[in-house]
Scaffold this active site. Structure first.
Site, PDB file in Angstrom:
ATOM      1  N   VAL A 111       0.889  -1.167   0.056  1.00 58.50           N
ATOM      2  CA  VAL A 111       0.025   0.015  -0.016  1.00 58.50           C
ATOM      3  C   VAL A 111       0.845   1.375   0.021  1.00 58.50           C
ATOM      4  O   VAL A 111       1.733   1.310   0.958  1.00 58.50           O
ATOM      5  CB  VAL A 111      -1.029  -0.217   1.302  1.00 58.50           C
ATOM      6  CG1 VAL A 111      -1.683   1.281   1.240  1.00 58.50           C
ATOM      7  CG2 VAL A 111      -1.879  -1.376   1.232  1.00 58.50           C
ATOM      8  N   LEU A 122      -6.928  10.420   0.781  1.00 58.04           N
ATOM      9  CA  LEU A 122      -6.901   9.556  -0.402  1.00 58.04           C
ATOM     10  C   LEU A 122      -6.464   8.388  -0.212  1.00 58.04           C
ATOM     11  O   LEU A 122      -6.890   7.260  -0.783  1.00 58.04           O
ATOM     12  CB  LEU A 122      -6.033  10.457  -1.480  1.00 58.04           C
ATOM     13  CG  LEU A 122      -6.546  11.582  -2.111  1.00 58.04           C
ATOM     14  CD1 LEU A 122      -5.383  12.149  -3.034  1.00 58.04           C
ATOM     15  CD2 LEU A 122      -7.723  11.334  -2.668  1.00 58.04           C
ATOM     16  N   LYS A 124      -7.115   6.815   2.672  1.00 58.48           N
ATOM     17  CA  LYS A 124      -8.602   6.099   3.207  1.00 58.48           C
ATOM     18  C   LYS A 124      -9.665   5.691   2.170  1.00 58.48           C
ATOM     19  O   LYS A 124      -9.975   4.773   2.149  1.00 58.48           O
ATOM     20  CB  LYS A 124      -8.992   7.168   4.136  1.00 58.48           C
ATOM     21  CG  LYS A 124     -10.181   6.553   4.919  1.00 58.48           C
ATOM     22  CD  LYS A 124     -10.862   7.553   5.936  1.00 58.48           C
ATOM     23  CE  LYS A 124     -11.972   7.151   6.434  1.00 58.48           C
ATOM     24  NZ  LYS A 124     -12.555   8.140   7.476  1.00 58.48           N
ATOM     25  N   TYR A 154      -5.210   1.844  10.024  1.00 57.63           N
ATOM     26  CA  TYR A 154      -5.961   1.054   9.562  1.00 57.63           C
ATOM     27  C   TYR A 154      -7.255   0.721  10.668  1.00 57.63           C
ATOM     28  O   TYR A 154      -8.307   0.245  10.242  1.00 57.63           O
ATOM     29  CB  TYR A 154      -5.146  -0.362   9.401  1.00 57.63           C
ATOM     30  CG  TYR A 154      -4.341  -0.367   8.109  1.00 57.63           C
ATOM     31  CD1 TYR A 154      -4.829  -0.269   6.786  1.00 57.63           C
ATOM     32  CD2 TYR A 154      -2.869  -0.198   7.836  1.00 57.63           C
ATOM     33  CE1 TYR A 154      -4.132   0.253   5.399  1.00 57.63           C
ATOM     34  CE2 TYR A 154      -2.186  -0.001   6.991  1.00 57.63           C
ATOM     35  CZ  TYR A 154      -2.651  -0.159   5.604  1.00 57.63           C
ATOM     36  OH  TYR A 154      -2.116  -0.065   4.486  1.00 57.63           O
TER      37      TYR A 154
END
Lengths: 174, 174
Positions: A111, A122, A124, A154
């Protein structure tokens, strides 16, 4: 890229790709308005590896052989990319991928969000898109391994740390 | 199963499958001696789903739709099974599988050993076999999510808990 062509089509009838469908929700203005930059998401896996490497460089990741990155992308269950689109220009600003057994479990890897685009929600949005894609494939157990500094990020997305004491463990070669 | 046929062949020349090669190491007696039960490992994925369900029942796992189990096995990167073989009888006594991007990462799921065969180092042997299979495919980051009671078991195998503070996280549907 297929989604690119579709994005600039005026026809609603071509909106069959996940990218186009989702990008519609995200567009806050008419698709013909090229003055404002737009953020779109895609599940196309035809990513330019050099562009991806550049993005990973920007967050300081160790470089990896492109041959292996290509193999990993090809064998991922889901590949998500996030783009800034302005007029005819597009720029890769986010990436994530997931491995899966296509039935029960998925694990999200790699990620990354361009540092220049962080702090605007963004990352998220990209993760929510990733989760929605996995859920649409009926995957119910979505997992990841989070660096300490992103655990809270997270958690805000609904990820649970060590549920019922289940621990993430790693084995590396000597 | 292919390995089954090979196991009972007298010819060394058929020893091309991973199963047969590995089982040779594990045989502590001549292959013609059917009196003693033998333990063999296999990467064949042609597992009888009912036999697997029976094994999972024995450790008290919640039942899962066989259709999904089949799909998960088909889309796993590696499927490992452990068998007790005595004469012409064979019995599934252990199972594990791994998802992977075929390049960097693998995640091991569904590790199960028949309770009647626990405490003899067979789970350890099966995990070592699993790791060796993943290593032979050049996977260097082997991960799993361990229930609290098996964390020490995996630590003894060289798995590291939360390395550098990296945390396992789970997302479940509401």
């Amino acid at each position: 890229m297929v989604f690119w062509k579709k994005l600039f089509s005026n026809s609603d009838t071509v909106a069959t790709s996940e990218t186009t469908e989702y990008s519609r929700e995200l567009f806050n203005s008419d698709a013909q308005d090229f003055a404002q930059p737009q953020i779109i998401f895609s599940t196309e896996r035809d990513i330019n590896l050099y562009e991806l490497e550049e993005l990973c460089d920007r967050v300081g990741w160790a470089r990896r052989p492109l041959r292996k990155v290509k193999k990993a992308i090809n064998h991922s269950f889901l590949v998500v990319s996030m783009w800034e689109v302005q007029g005819k220009k597009r720029r890769l600003i986010g990436f994530a991928r997931a491995t899966s057994d296509h039935a029960f479990n998925a694990t999200i890897w790699d990620v990354v969000v361009d540092p220049n685009f962080q702090g605007r929600g963004l990352g998220k949005a990209m993760m929510k898109y990733t989760i929605s894609q996995l859920r649409s494939e009926d995957i119910s157990n979505i997992t990841l391994f989070a660096d300490p500094q992103v655990v809270k990020f997270y958690q805000r997305l609904g990820f649970i740390l060590d549920p019922e004491g289940i621990k993430g463990m790693f084995w590396y070669p000597d």
